[in-house]
Design an enzyme around this catalytic site. Sequence first.
Site, short mmCIF file in Angstrom:
data_model
loop_
_atom_site.label_atom_id
_atom_site.label_comp_id
_atom_site.label_asym_id
_atom_site.label_seq_id
_atom_site.Cartn_x
_atom_site.Cartn_y
_atom_site.Cartn_z
N LEU A 130 0.81 -1.23 0.00
CA LEU A 130 0.00 0.00 0.00
C LEU A 130 0.84 1.28 0.00
O LEU A 130 0.35 2.33 0.41
CB LEU A 130 -1.02 0.00 1.16
CG LEU A 130 -2.11 -1.09 1.03
CD1 LEU A 130 -3.06 -1.04 2.24
CD2 LEU A 130 -2.91 -0.93 -0.26
N ILE A 131 2.09 1.18 -0.46
CA ILE A 131 2.87 2.42 -0.64
C ILE A 131 2.27 3.18 -1.83
O ILE A 131 1.99 4.37 -1.75
CB ILE A 131 4.37 2.12 -0.85
CG1 ILE A 131 4.99 1.60 0.45
CG2 ILE A 131 5.11 3.38 -1.34
CD1 ILE A 131 6.46 1.28 0.37
N TYR A 144 15.62 2.05 -13.89
CA TYR A 144 14.32 1.37 -13.85
C TYR A 144 14.29 0.20 -14.85
O TYR A 144 14.01 -0.95 -14.48
CB TYR A 144 13.19 2.36 -14.14
CG TYR A 144 11.88 1.69 -14.42
CD1 TYR A 144 11.25 0.92 -13.43
CD2 TYR A 144 11.27 1.79 -15.67
CE1 TYR A 144 10.05 0.27 -13.70
CE2 TYR A 144 10.08 1.15 -15.94
CZ TYR A 144 9.46 0.39 -14.96
OH TYR A 144 8.29 -0.25 -15.22
N ALA A 168 4.30 -5.41 -8.48
CA ALA A 168 4.74 -4.36 -7.55
C ALA A 168 6.14 -3.85 -7.92
O ALA A 168 7.09 -4.63 -7.93
CB ALA A 168 4.77 -4.92 -6.13
N ALA A 169 6.24 -2.58 -8.22
CA ALA A 169 7.56 -2.00 -8.52
C ALA A 169 7.49 -0.49 -8.40
O ALA A 169 6.42 0.09 -8.52
CB ALA A 169 7.99 -2.36 -9.93
N ILE A 188 3.80 19.97 -23.01
CA ILE A 188 4.27 18.94 -23.97
C ILE A 188 5.79 18.90 -23.89
O ILE A 188 6.45 19.93 -24.09
CB ILE A 188 3.84 19.28 -25.42
CG1 ILE A 188 2.32 19.38 -25.52
CG2 ILE A 188 4.38 18.23 -26.38
CD1 ILE A 188 1.82 19.69 -26.94
N GLY A 233 15.89 11.57 -21.46
CA GLY A 233 15.71 10.12 -21.51
C GLY A 233 14.51 9.66 -22.31
O GLY A 233 14.24 8.46 -22.36
N PHE A 252 3.99 -1.77 -23.05
CA PHE A 252 4.26 -0.44 -23.60
C PHE A 252 3.50 0.54 -22.69
O PHE A 252 3.59 0.40 -21.48
CB PHE A 252 3.97 -0.43 -25.10
CG PHE A 252 5.14 -1.09 -25.83
CD1 PHE A 252 5.45 -2.43 -25.61
CD2 PHE A 252 6.00 -0.34 -26.60
CE1 PHE A 252 6.58 -3.02 -26.18
CE2 PHE A 252 7.13 -0.92 -27.18
CZ PHE A 252 7.42 -2.26 -26.97
N1 UDP Z 1 4.50 13.68 -21.75
C1 UDP Z 1 4.29 15.04 -21.95
N2 UDP Z 1 3.87 15.77 -20.89
C2 UDP Z 1 3.62 15.24 -19.65
C3 UDP Z 1 3.82 13.85 -19.46
C4 UDP Z 1 4.26 13.11 -20.54
O1 UDP Z 1 4.49 15.55 -23.04
O2 UDP Z 1 3.25 15.99 -18.73
C5 UDP Z 1 4.93 12.83 -22.89
C6 UDP Z 1 6.26 12.13 -22.68
O3 UDP Z 1 7.31 12.91 -23.15
C7 UDP Z 1 6.06 10.86 -23.51
C8 UDP Z 1 4.57 10.61 -23.48
O4 UDP Z 1 3.98 11.82 -23.04
O5 UDP Z 1 6.37 11.08 -24.85
C9 UDP Z 1 4.19 9.49 -22.53
O6 UDP Z 1 4.78 9.75 -21.26
P1 UDP Z 1 4.35 8.97 -19.97
O7 UDP Z 1 5.09 9.60 -18.83
O8 UDP Z 1 2.87 8.91 -19.90
O9 UDP Z 1 4.85 7.50 -20.21
P2 UDP Z 1 6.32 6.94 -20.59
O10 UDP Z 1 6.34 6.82 -22.08
O11 UDP Z 1 7.32 7.89 -20.05
O12 UDP Z 1 6.34 5.61 -19.92
#
Ligand code: UDP
Length: 329
Positions: free
Chosen positions: A33-34, A141, A74-75, A207, A284, A169
């Site tokens: 429950l964290i 991660y 859980a991760a 974005i 990243g 995905f």
């Molecule tokens: N993204 C964005 N604005 C936000 C959060 C995410 O533009 O506030 C973009 C992010 O750069 C990626 C996509 O949305 O291209 C999906 O990001 P999310 O964090 O949902 O999942 P991830 O692909 O990192 O697992």
Amino acid sequence: MNVLVVGGAGYIGSHCVRQLLAAGHRPVVLDNLIFGHRAAVSPEIPFYTSHLGDEEVVGDILTKEKIELVMHFAAFAYVGESVNDPLKYYFNNTVETLHLLKTMVEHGVKKFVFSSTCATFGTPDVLPISEETPQRPINPYGQTKLDIENALKNIAQANGLSFASFRYFNAAGAAEDGSIGEDHEPESHLIPIAISAAQGRIPDLTIFGTDYPTPDGTNLRDYVHVDDLSRAHIAVFDKLEKPGTGLFYNLGTGSPTSVREIINAIEKVSGKRIPVVEGSRRAGDPPALYADSSKAQKELGWKVEYPTIEAIVETAWRWHSRHPEGYPG
Ligand code: UDP
């Protein structure tokens, strides 16, 4: 089958618990429950609040509940945090999972289904990403998940464990009836943040990058419905009968969707406008990630029931509209 769902109060775990029930199985939940929510799991389901690495507690649960298969959701999953605090991720995601696997081996529980991630692939040279794509994670991660995938191969060989590892995905959406859904604290994912902006709960959505080499300049991801992911976990059960089996599947719809397309879909479904700020790239983030899931389709008969982004977003919108504050507490 009696199934221990580790992380069963989390986003994907709680949806899987529902699917297990619907398929006639008997889920038992273990969650510290964290990040999980007690309210995401129906009160009739046996629920244990503990750490997955507690060998004594987990061993007792395996025996008492006559567990035949363990699913592990859980991760910790914040990529940026994993870069800043890798030890937290290696201890929680890798070390704790090794304790769980050790407990299973010692108690003769021989079937395991693991939540892995497309982050194990890093920035691939070729798209779409198949099971043959080399795994070169670019953050701790993704590395912690790959470490467990590698350990599983060895444990399967030496101890007769049968396992399936699913590389998700972008998990998205919520239960069709709007009763359970996504509630992270802090929230970092695009769809829930964009919905909050549409609801006026936050001023705008930033974005992360509009200069990517993609058709509209924003980056491309493969959003797959959480219930479609869950169904694959159950479809694999038949394949785990033979001791020592090791299976890997990439799970996505195969359709690349840009950040702008997500914004348009939410605006269309909700009838609201999303105020947008065009920001710089997030460190990243690869320009494009999408799956080739033909192996899961062929071997598991897996078929997505939510093939379009509108269908996925509609379920997310329903959940967030009915539960603007998320789960209670
Ligand atoms: N993204 C964005 N604005 C936000 C959060 C995410 O533009 O506030 C973009 C992010 O750069 C990626 C996509 O949305 O291209 C999906 O990001 P999310 O964090 O949902 O999942 P991830 O692909 O990192 O697992």
